[in-house]
Design an enzyme around this catalytic site. Structure first.
Site, PDB file in Angstrom:
ATOM      1  N   SER A   1     117.444  89.768  57.444  1.00  0.00           N
ATOM      2  CA  SER A   1     116.175  89.212  56.960  1.00  0.00           C
ATOM      3  C   SER A   1     115.332  88.667  58.089  1.00  0.00           C
ATOM      4  CB  SER A   1     116.451  88.041  56.017  1.00  0.00           C
ATOM      5  OG  SER A   1     117.392  88.376  55.074  1.00  0.00           O
TER       6      SER A   1
ATOM      7  N   HIS B   1     114.529  96.882  56.825  1.00  0.00           N
ATOM      8  CA  HIS B   1     114.635  95.694  55.980  1.00  0.00           C
ATOM      9  C   HIS B   1     114.114  95.973  54.579  1.00  0.00           C
ATOM     10  CE1 HIS B   1     113.479  91.272  55.113  1.00  0.00           C
ATOM     11  NE2 HIS B   1     114.684  91.539  54.677  1.00  0.00           N
TER      12      HIS B   1
ATOM     13  N   GLU C   1     110.424  97.110  55.660  1.00  0.00           N
ATOM     14  CA  GLU C   1     109.956  96.770  57.007  1.00  0.00           C
ATOM     15  C   GLU C   1     110.805  97.563  58.003  1.00  0.00           C
ATOM     16  OE1 GLU C   1     108.343  92.166  56.881  1.00  0.00           O
ATOM     17  OE2 GLU C   1     110.493  92.463  56.982  1.00  0.00           O
TER      18      GLU C   1
ATOM     19  N   ASN D   1     109.232  87.605  55.777  1.00  0.00           N
ATOM     20  CA  ASN D   1     109.970  86.339  55.701  1.00  0.00           C
ATOM     21  C   ASN D   1     109.329  85.221  56.519  1.00  0.00           C
ATOM     22  OD1 ASN D   1     111.889  86.825  53.771  1.00  0.00           O
ATOM     23  ND2 ASN D   1     113.229  87.901  55.189  1.00  0.00           N
TER      24      ASN D   1
HETATM   25  N1  CAA Z   1     118.168  95.639  39.991  1.00  0.00           N
HETATM   26  C1  CAA Z   1     117.516  96.702  39.475  1.00  0.00           C
HETATM   27  N2  CAA Z   1     116.448  96.591  38.669  1.00  0.00           N
HETATM   28  C2  CAA Z   1     116.054  95.375  38.336  1.00  0.00           C
HETATM   29  C3  CAA Z   1     116.687  94.210  38.815  1.00  0.00           C
HETATM   30  C4  CAA Z   1     117.797  94.394  39.666  1.00  0.00           C
HETATM   31  N3  CAA Z   1     118.456  93.358  40.197  1.00  0.00           N
HETATM   32  N4  CAA Z   1     116.051  93.139  38.319  1.00  0.00           N
HETATM   33  C5  CAA Z   1     115.050  93.607  37.559  1.00  0.00           C
HETATM   34  N5  CAA Z   1     115.051  94.951  37.580  1.00  0.00           N
HETATM   35  C6  CAA Z   1     114.119  95.846  36.905  1.00  0.00           C
HETATM   36  C7  CAA Z   1     114.312  95.807  35.416  1.00  0.00           C
HETATM   37  O1  CAA Z   1     115.283  96.764  35.006  1.00  0.00           O
HETATM   38  C8  CAA Z   1     112.943  96.147  34.884  1.00  0.00           C
HETATM   39  O2  CAA Z   1     112.731  97.551  34.924  1.00  0.00           O
HETATM   40  P1  CAA Z   1     111.857  98.305  33.783  1.00  0.00           P
HETATM   41  O3  CAA Z   1     110.518  97.640  33.793  1.00  0.00           O
HETATM   42  O4  CAA Z   1     111.816  99.718  34.222  1.00  0.00           O
HETATM   43  O5  CAA Z   1     112.578  98.095  32.516  1.00  0.00           O
HETATM   44  C9  CAA Z   1     112.001  95.540  35.934  1.00  0.00           C
HETATM   45  O6  CAA Z   1     112.779  95.368  37.132  1.00  0.00           O
HETATM   46  C10 CAA Z   1     111.459  94.203  35.498  1.00  0.00           C
HETATM   47  O7  CAA Z   1     112.581  93.369  35.226  1.00  0.00           O
HETATM   48  P2  CAA Z   1     112.639  92.288  34.066  1.00  0.00           P
HETATM   49  O8  CAA Z   1     111.770  92.736  32.909  1.00  0.00           O
HETATM   50  O9  CAA Z   1     114.062  91.984  33.774  1.00  0.00           O
HETATM   51  O10 CAA Z   1     112.114  90.960  34.705  1.00  0.00           O
HETATM   52  P3  CAA Z   1     110.751  90.645  35.398  1.00  0.00           P
HETATM   53  O11 CAA Z   1     109.611  91.430  34.862  1.00  0.00           O
HETATM   54  O12 CAA Z   1     110.707  89.172  35.339  1.00  0.00           O
HETATM   55  O13 CAA Z   1     110.966  91.115  36.931  1.00  0.00           O
HETATM   56  C11 CAA Z   1     111.670  90.802  39.140  1.00  0.00           C
HETATM   57  C12 CAA Z   1     112.039  90.651  37.677  1.00  0.00           C
HETATM   58  C13 CAA Z   1     111.562  92.295  39.473  1.00  0.00           C
HETATM   59  C14 CAA Z   1     112.799  90.180  39.948  1.00  0.00           C
HETATM   60  C15 CAA Z   1     110.281  90.104  39.395  1.00  0.00           C
HETATM   61  O14 CAA Z   1     110.344  88.789  38.928  1.00  0.00           O
HETATM   62  C16 CAA Z   1     109.879  90.099  40.844  1.00  0.00           C
HETATM   63  O15 CAA Z   1     109.345  91.061  41.376  1.00  0.00           O
HETATM   64  N6  CAA Z   1     110.106  88.942  41.531  1.00  0.00           N
HETATM   65  C17 CAA Z   1     109.772  88.770  42.944  1.00  0.00           C
HETATM   66  C18 CAA Z   1     110.828  89.412  43.783  1.00  0.00           C
HETATM   67  C19 CAA Z   1     110.548  89.245  45.257  1.00  0.00           C
HETATM   68  O16 CAA Z   1     109.590  88.644  45.711  1.00  0.00           O
HETATM   69  N7  CAA Z   1     111.447  89.793  46.063  1.00  0.00           N
HETATM   70  C20 CAA Z   1     111.371  89.666  47.501  1.00  0.00           C
HETATM   71  C21 CAA Z   1     112.288  88.574  47.910  1.00  0.00           C
HETATM   72  S1  CAA Z   1     112.226  88.301  49.646  1.00  0.00           S
HETATM   73  C22 CAA Z   1     113.327  89.388  50.247  1.00  0.00           C
HETATM   74  O17 CAA Z   1     114.015  90.102  49.583  1.00  0.00           O
HETATM   75  C23 CAA Z   1     113.396  89.420  51.703  1.00  0.00           C
HETATM   76  C24 CAA Z   1     114.566  88.797  52.284  1.00  0.00           C
HETATM   77  O18 CAA Z   1     114.948  89.229  53.361  1.00  0.00           O
HETATM   78  C25 CAA Z   1     115.211  87.607  51.723  1.00  0.00           C
END
Ligand code: CAA
Length: 283
Positions: A119, A140, A152, A190
């Site tokens: 990350s 990434h 990334e 990040n």
């Molecule tokens: N794996 C696979 N698919 C997933 C999943 C997972 N863990 N979680 C959710 N999904 C899918 C669901 O199956 C659903 O798909 P469909 O629409 O096709 O049915 C879709 O994503 C939406 O999921 P939900 O309806 O359950 O829930 P939601 O609409 O609240 O979305 C979320 C959940 C996708 C996590 C959304 O809240 C989101 O995009 N959050 C922000 C995530 C983010 O910012 N990530 C970056 C983090 S920083 C990082 O990763 C960098 C690092 O180095 C730390």
């Protein structure tokens, strides 16, 4: 160079997601873990994701079977021997990552790219544990890997143009949009996310608003899919602390001082969704 077979070191949240996305995109995948129970858990997590896709009608059962058939789990580093790229997605400890890169140097063919999904950590430090720093880069992915569209590509001062071109083609092949970042702590996302997240944590700690209201404010006021405290739980509190510590080490900027409450959460095992408790309760 054409990538046909992908290796992934680590089958946790990120490694499992990367293995899944690569197999869904038609690549043969080898994914490793350090213990059999962790490997079984990781592979079961991938299968669970695919089952959900089948239940929702987004994937046929035969397709799911074909995707799982392209993923081979292993406990042996030597099984990466015929991979064209190996992506390290182990825990965020530089000593461990250097050892993994040195081991990969020994078992893989000379043309293979060696990548880290770190990350925030220095890719050149990992590259210098190998004899092919021109073929080492950051790839990434974002959590949840099957959903997030960005990759990334992190370029060190030693990464070759050919490696970057191969990585761009690979990103497209796994359905991600690539951005290129220099090898500086936190790369693009990040570095930005940590400012926002640590500000939110400090505001919560000094009582500017409740955690729910901070998250609702960012969700509805900025149109983010989730608020920063809920996102910290998704990313993992330990991972967030590791990222912010790396940013502070490099930039000495007070905005990247980890709030002490977050360190206490790590000590107490409140690691977010993966442990059942973080800022919120998931039990
Ligand atoms: N794996 C696979 N698919 C997933 C999943 C997972 N863990 N979680 C959710 N999904 C899918 C669901 O199956 C659903 O798909 P469909 O629409 O096709 O049915 C879709 O994503 C939406 O999921 P939900 O309806 O359950 O829930 P939601 O609409 O609240 O979305 C979320 C959940 C996708 C996590 C959304 O809240 C989101 O995009 N959050 C922000 C995530 C983010 O910012 N990530 C970056 C983090 S920083 C990082 O990763 C960098 C690092 O180095 C730390």
């Amino acid at each position: 160079m054409e990538i046909k077979k992908v290796g992934v070191v680590g089958c946790g949240i990120m490694g499992g997601g990367i293995a899944q996305v690569c197999a869904q995109s038609g690549f043969q995948v080898v994914v490793s873990e350090v213990r059999d129970d962790l490997l079984k858990k990781g592979l079961a997590g991938i299968e669970g994701n695919l089952n959900r896709a089948v239940e929702k009608g987004r994937m046929k059962a035969e397709e799911k079977a074909a995707v799982m058939g392209r993923i081979k789990g292993t406990l042996e580093t030597r099984d990466f021997g015929d991979c064209d790229v190996v992506i390290e997605a182990a825990i965020e400890r530089m000593d461990l990552k250097k050892k993994i890169f040195a081991d990969l140097e020994n078992v893989t063919q000379k043309h293979a790219l060696l990548a880290s999904n770190t990350s925030s950590m220095s890719i050149i430090d990992m590259a210098m544990a190998t004899k092919r720093p021109d073929k080492v880069l950051g790839l990434h992915f974002f959590n949840p890997v099957p959903v997030m569209r960005l990759m990334e590509i992190v370029r060190t001062i030693a990464t070759s143009d050919e490696t970057i071109e191969t990585a761009k083609v690979f990103a497209k092949a796994v359905g991600k949009t690539a951005v290129i970042a220099k090898d500086t702590a936190g790369f693009i996302v990040n570095r930005i996310l940590s400012s926002l997240m640590m500000t939110a944590v400090r505001m919560y700690e000094i009582g500017v608003a409740s955690k729910e209201d901070i998250d609702t404010a960012v969700q509805l006021g900025l149109n983010h899919p989730m608020g920063p405290l809920a996102l910290a739980d998704l990313v993992g509190i330990d991972t967030c602390v590791a990222i912010v510590d790396t940013l502070y080490d490099e930039f000495k900027d007070p905005q990247y001082v980890t709030p002490s409450g977050m360190r206490d959460m790590v000590t107490a095992g409140y690691l977010g969704r993966k442990s059942g408790k973080g800022f919120y309760d998931y039990k």
